[in-house]
Design an enzyme around this catalytic site. Sequence first.
Site, PDB file in Angstrom:
ATOM      1  CE  LYS A 128     -10.862  -0.493  -0.727  1.00 40.21           C
ATOM      2  NZ  LYS A 128     -10.250   0.756  -0.247  1.00 40.21           N
ATOM      3  CB  SER A 205      -6.509   1.091  -0.154  1.00 43.95           C
ATOM      4  OG  SER A 205      -7.604   1.571   0.238  1.00 43.95           O
ATOM      5  CB  SER A 229      -8.294   4.493  -1.083  1.00 44.17           C
ATOM      6  OG  SER A 229      -7.289   4.389  -0.073  1.00 44.17           O
TER       7      SER A 229
END
Length: 543
Positions: A128, A205, A229
């Site tokens: 990420k 996210s 997330s």
Amino acid sequence: MAWQDIARAKREAVDSGIPRKWRLEDIPSVDEVRSVIVYIEEKLNEKEVEITNSTVVELAEKISRGELSAIEVTKAFCHRAALTHQLTTCCSEIFFERAYKKAEELDEYFKKNGKTVGPLHGVPISLKDQVNLEGIDSALGYVSLVNKPKTKDEVSNIAKILEDAGAVFYVKTTTPTSMMAASTSSNIYGYTLNSFNRNLSCGGSSGGEGALVGARGSPLGFGTDIGGSIRIPSTFQGLYGLRGSSNRIPYCKVSNSYAHAPVLASVIGPMAWDLNDLKLVTKLIIDSKPWIHDPKVPPIPWREVTDYPKKLSFGIILNNGETKHHPPIERALQMAKNALIAQGHEVIEWKPPVSLIECSKLASTIFGADGYQEVLDECAKSGEPLVKEVLSGDDRPKGISHIHEYWEMAKLKYEYQHKVDEYWLSTALQTSTGRPVDGIISPVWESCSFRPPDNDLCSLSYTSSFNVLDYSSVTTPVTLADKEIDLQDDVYKPMNAYDKALQEYYDPELYHGTPAGVQVVTPRYEEEKAIYLAGVLRDSLRV
């Protein structure tokens, strides 16, 4: 320079990392290509398909035996990631040449020494965007943080652990601006799409990670989770995703919004399409004794689950008291329950004294303690507007006026944890095993996903509630939505206006073929057990 120009230049820089021979002349519409996997595999050669459909465990074993080289594995995943990005916009950074160099160094080491550098030797791992690597941005979706590469001293601890084990980094993946959203959209990259169904959101996210791993453009990646997330994009793309308890996996030097917020901490964890890979990497990280270099990590060694009782008891969450799930999620819950019972396990309804809605509302209050001022201030540095998916107009929380209010939130969180912990222990009076339930089966989201940008349609009650409780959780894929089976219940009477809107949103044709799953939850700091119980559910579903 205007923020639009900075964002455009960044997109072009990322896209320029894709070799010309891998660039699609025309990006197919979502109507032409709904799910990316079949389309992508038609663009790959037979060897690349074989490699990219292999698990981390399989890849590591073949590389250690000399059956595959690090460079051919890396190139295969780079090719698949490049195609996935062009169809979903999942990559925030592409650095294939750097990855090739690392892979070649690993091959040279293997040739010279006849052994691997570690258990991940030559295995590509995606990250990420907020995981820091030297010389690469960690923009978190903010235009203001573009072109500010991290230094050697800023490299995340977890990246060092993985690289020491032989992992090859080749991409970082998209996040929503500030990462405070259940979908993935920013002014830099636009909207990241679901790799199973490009009509829908990938979630957030850690959405870019979910889309990439879901399309098998990565065998395993890392996301973060403060309110769902990891779990939302994992379940939207049919992945196993670990939301561990706070700091069990080191967060040191990982960039973040609201970094070091003490009341409700973000956690980092792996996302993979194979549960054994999830276990391998989690154990590897914990076995590295990360507490030596990160004072927030509790010194809890890996505790292998062995000699566990044959008959297990599970609590199951049927709904949150305010909404009914869409039909595919209802069916996934029922399939999980039936599969466990068929294998001799027990399933009872989970009804704690503190509701999911109460926990979720507390989480939202904690998230908005500053009125989202940090997010607005960061956007103001470049002049970019805040994307709708993160915050819009009247949605901005009031924030607190005195620090005492924040400590009261911490107190309430502690009280909720105590009450639910006590309830968990009390379930021993309800089970036939005489033990408290071993784990909880819960939905992750009321639907399989949503059309961009409708992320406010469903609640975070099934995810942020477990952040408040700080319980360990592993998402577990169960089935795919089926338009012939998952029909709307015309007799059902909605509980409220919100529930009515949610039910009317359901479209069997829209969701057809999209993953539907659950999460398996255990008490805090029982990540090993959560992975084990997810395996029990997986195996039960396969019978």
